[in-house]
Scaffold this active site. Structure first.
Site, PDB file in Angstrom:
ATOM      1  N   ASP A  46      75.637 -17.338   2.953  1.00 12.86           N
ATOM      2  CA  ASP A  46      76.388 -18.590   3.089  1.00 12.86           C
ATOM      3  C   ASP A  46      77.386 -18.483   4.230  1.00 12.86           C
ATOM      4  OD1 ASP A  46      77.316 -21.238   1.600  1.00 12.86           O
ATOM      5  OD2 ASP A  46      79.119 -20.166   2.220  1.00 12.86           O
ATOM      6  N   TYR A  51      83.330 -20.701  10.218  1.00  7.59           N
ATOM      7  CA  TYR A  51      83.544 -19.254  10.084  1.00  7.59           C
ATOM      8  C   TYR A  51      83.358 -18.504  11.408  1.00  7.59           C
ATOM      9  CZ  TYR A  51      82.748 -20.516   5.128  1.00  7.59           C
ATOM     10  OH  TYR A  51      82.778 -21.109   3.896  1.00  7.59           O
ATOM     11  N   LYS A  76      77.215 -25.054   7.331  1.00 10.77           N
ATOM     12  CA  LYS A  76      77.945 -26.282   6.999  1.00 10.77           C
ATOM     13  C   LYS A  76      78.501 -26.935   8.252  1.00 10.77           C
ATOM     14  CE  LYS A  76      79.637 -23.590   3.035  1.00 10.77           C
ATOM     15  NZ  LYS A  76      79.955 -22.260   3.592  1.00 10.77           N
ATOM     16  N   HIS A 109      80.953 -29.905   4.794  1.00 12.00           N
ATOM     17  CA  HIS A 109      81.920 -28.899   4.343  1.00 12.00           C
ATOM     18  C   HIS A 109      83.035 -29.495   3.472  1.00 12.00           C
ATOM     19  CE1 HIS A 109      83.338 -24.641   5.731  1.00 12.00           C
ATOM     20  NE2 HIS A 109      83.777 -24.887   4.513  1.00 12.00           N
TER      21      HIS A 109
HETATM   22  P1  NAD Z   1      85.640 -14.472  -3.191  1.00 12.08           P
HETATM   23  O1  NAD Z   1      86.092 -15.030  -4.483  1.00 12.08           O
HETATM   24  O2  NAD Z   1      84.215 -14.184  -2.968  1.00 12.08           O
HETATM   25  O3  NAD Z   1      86.526 -13.176  -2.962  1.00 12.08           O
HETATM   26  C1  NAD Z   1      86.289 -12.307  -1.886  1.00 12.08           C
HETATM   27  C2  NAD Z   1      87.325 -11.185  -1.881  1.00 12.08           C
HETATM   28  O4  NAD Z   1      87.333 -10.519  -3.131  1.00 12.08           O
HETATM   29  C3  NAD Z   1      86.979 -10.120  -0.863  1.00 12.08           C
HETATM   30  O5  NAD Z   1      87.575 -10.418   0.375  1.00 12.08           O
HETATM   31  C4  NAD Z   1      87.552  -8.861  -1.477  1.00 12.08           C
HETATM   32  O6  NAD Z   1      88.900  -8.778  -1.139  1.00 12.08           O
HETATM   33  C5  NAD Z   1      87.425  -9.133  -2.938  1.00 12.08           C
HETATM   34  N1  NAD Z   1      86.250  -8.489  -3.565  1.00 12.08           N
HETATM   35  C6  NAD Z   1      84.938  -8.840  -3.433  1.00 12.08           C
HETATM   36  N2  NAD Z   1      84.171  -8.069  -4.213  1.00 12.08           N
HETATM   37  C7  NAD Z   1      84.990  -7.218  -4.850  1.00 12.08           C
HETATM   38  C8  NAD Z   1      84.791  -6.189  -5.785  1.00 12.08           C
HETATM   39  N3  NAD Z   1      83.575  -5.896  -6.247  1.00 12.08           N
HETATM   40  N4  NAD Z   1      85.874  -5.505  -6.232  1.00 12.08           N
HETATM   41  C9  NAD Z   1      87.109  -5.793  -5.781  1.00 12.08           C
HETATM   42  N5  NAD Z   1      87.360  -6.768  -4.901  1.00 12.08           N
HETATM   43  C10 NAD Z   1      86.317  -7.475  -4.434  1.00 12.08           C
HETATM   44  O7  NAD Z   1      86.235 -15.442  -2.061  1.00 12.08           O
HETATM   45  P2  NAD Z   1      85.646 -16.247  -0.825  1.00 12.08           P
HETATM   46  O8  NAD Z   1      85.155 -15.351   0.223  1.00 12.08           O
HETATM   47  O9  NAD Z   1      86.683 -17.212  -0.417  1.00 12.08           O
HETATM   48  O10 NAD Z   1      84.425 -17.084  -1.437  1.00 12.08           O
HETATM   49  C11 NAD Z   1      83.087 -16.665  -1.358  1.00 12.08           C
HETATM   50  C12 NAD Z   1      82.326 -17.451  -0.324  1.00 12.08           C
HETATM   51  O11 NAD Z   1      82.347 -18.843  -0.623  1.00 12.08           O
HETATM   52  C13 NAD Z   1      82.937 -17.396   1.088  1.00 12.08           C
HETATM   53  O12 NAD Z   1      82.738 -16.174   1.716  1.00 12.08           O
HETATM   54  C14 NAD Z   1      82.250 -18.559   1.721  1.00 12.08           C
HETATM   55  O13 NAD Z   1      80.911 -18.234   2.062  1.00 12.08           O
HETATM   56  C15 NAD Z   1      82.297 -19.575   0.592  1.00 12.08           C
HETATM   57  N6  NAD Z   1      83.466 -20.469   0.685  1.00 12.08           N
HETATM   58  C16 NAD Z   1      83.248 -21.797   0.865  1.00 12.08           C
HETATM   59  C17 NAD Z   1      84.302 -22.678   0.961  1.00 12.08           C
HETATM   60  C18 NAD Z   1      84.030 -24.139   1.138  1.00 12.08           C
HETATM   61  O14 NAD Z   1      84.964 -24.890   1.407  1.00 12.08           O
HETATM   62  N7  NAD Z   1      82.804 -24.584   0.998  1.00 12.08           N
HETATM   63  C19 NAD Z   1      85.624 -22.212   0.879  1.00 12.08           C
HETATM   64  C20 NAD Z   1      85.838 -20.845   0.695  1.00 12.08           C
HETATM   65  C21 NAD Z   1      84.760 -19.994   0.589  1.00 12.08           C
END
Ligand code: NAD
Length: 273
Positions: A46, A51, A76, A109
């Site tokens: 994704d 990004y 997106k 988005h």
């Molecule tokens: P997430 O909830 O996936 O958290 C990611 C963070 O959690 C990492 O940076 C790391 O610090 C921690 N982490 C991950 N795995 C871990 C583990 N096993 N143990 C300990 N810590 C861990 O947050 P995100 O990246 O914001 O969301 C996931 C994805 O969703 C994004 O990368 C993106 O692709 C998407 N997203 C979309 C939107 C949107 O507006 N559509 C907004 C935000 C994110």
């Protein structure tokens, strides 16, 4: 398994599990983390124009050696391109950066006011031209979807929203299920801020799993597509290792009860970017 998928309302299969790459820097970091994920069995990635790492994602796809048709790639269109009426150009740019000739899912988005309906018409055109296998929205509340449907010929196949145990979106999930719109969770781990929660810790200990694994398993059992982000090999593997245990209905209820409508990200009814 890691490869198991949901069938969208147009028949396209989308993996329940994938890698998110928000804030993963273009270049070596994005290239290596996407390659590690694909090597670990991830089929779904994704990204987004926002990004600024589509080129690295595309390069990782090529270098992975996995046939394109086995992967599910989401990108997106960013708000500025809705405001400038340049959605089609934005799509061309994303495709070129990814080095692909189609994407599996193209999302609006954010529901930019007075703009998302026109944008949807462009996504429908891209879909009819078979340049995208499916189309959807992100950060849409029920009223945004209802409004979109007043002009839509094609119903969105996916709605990707902030969704985690502190913001589990029961009404929106119910609504989308009735509409056959697949819900997808962003920030499934609360961007890392849920990983010391005592209730989750107790459940995790009981299964000899991590809190991250419990949350992601809760997504899967709730039929929520989930795309945790990590750039570390150990966590990329850990997050995917959720298909060898089952949360009991009492575990599920305990996690469901954590909802307090707490967002970490912006409110779709009140954002200014
Ligand atoms: P997430 O909830 O996936 O958290 C990611 C963070 O959690 C990492 O940076 C790391 O610090 C921690 N982490 C991950 N795995 C871990 C583990 N096993 N143990 C300990 N810590 C861990 O947050 P995100 O990246 O914001 O969301 C996931 C994805 O969703 C994004 O990368 C993106 O692709 C998407 N997203 C979309 C939107 C949107 O507006 N559509 C907004 C935000 C994110």
């Amino acid at each position: 398994s890691l490869q198991s998928s949901t069938t969208l309302h147009n028949g396209v299969k989308m993996p329940w599990f994938g890698l998110g790459v928000y804030k993963v820097p273009e270049g070596e970091v994005a290239l290596e983390s996407v390659k590690m994920a694909i090597k670990a069995g991830y089929k779904s990635i994704d990204t987004a124009a926002l990004y600024e790492n589509e080129e690295s994602v595309g390069q990782a796809i090529k270098e992975s050696g996995v046939p394109r048709e086995e992967l599910f790639i989401t990108t997106k269109v960013w708000n500025e391109d809705l405001r400038n009426n340049s959605v089609e150009e934005a799509f061309e740019t994303s495709l070129r950066k990814l080095g692909l000739d189609y994407v599996d899912l193209y999302l609006i988005h954010w529901p930019v006011k007075d703009k998302y309906k026109d944008a949807w018409k462009v996504l429908e055109k891209l879909y009819k031209e078979k340049r995208v296998r499916s189309i959807g929205v992100s950060n849409f509340n029920i009223h945004h979807i209802e409004d979109l449907m007043s002009v839509a010929e094609i119903k969105p196949m996916v709605n990707q929203v902030e969704l985690h145990p502190l913001h589990s979106q029961p009404e929106l999930r119910d609504y989308c299920k009735k509409q056959q719109i697949q819900i997808e969770a962003w920030a499934p781990l609360g961007q890392g801020r849920l990983l010391d929660h005592p209730v989750l810790q107790e459940i995790a200990s009981g299964h000899h799993k991590s809190i991250a694994q419990v949350i992601l398993r809760w997504d899967i059992q709730n039929e929520i597509v989930t795309i945790p982000k990590s750039i570390r090999e150990s966590r990329i593997k850990e997050n995917a290792n959720i298909f060898d245990f089952t949360l009991s209905s009492s575990d599920m209820e305990k996690i469901n009860a954590l909802n307090e409508n707490q967002r970490f990200g912006a409110d779709p009814d009140n954002f200014n970017f």
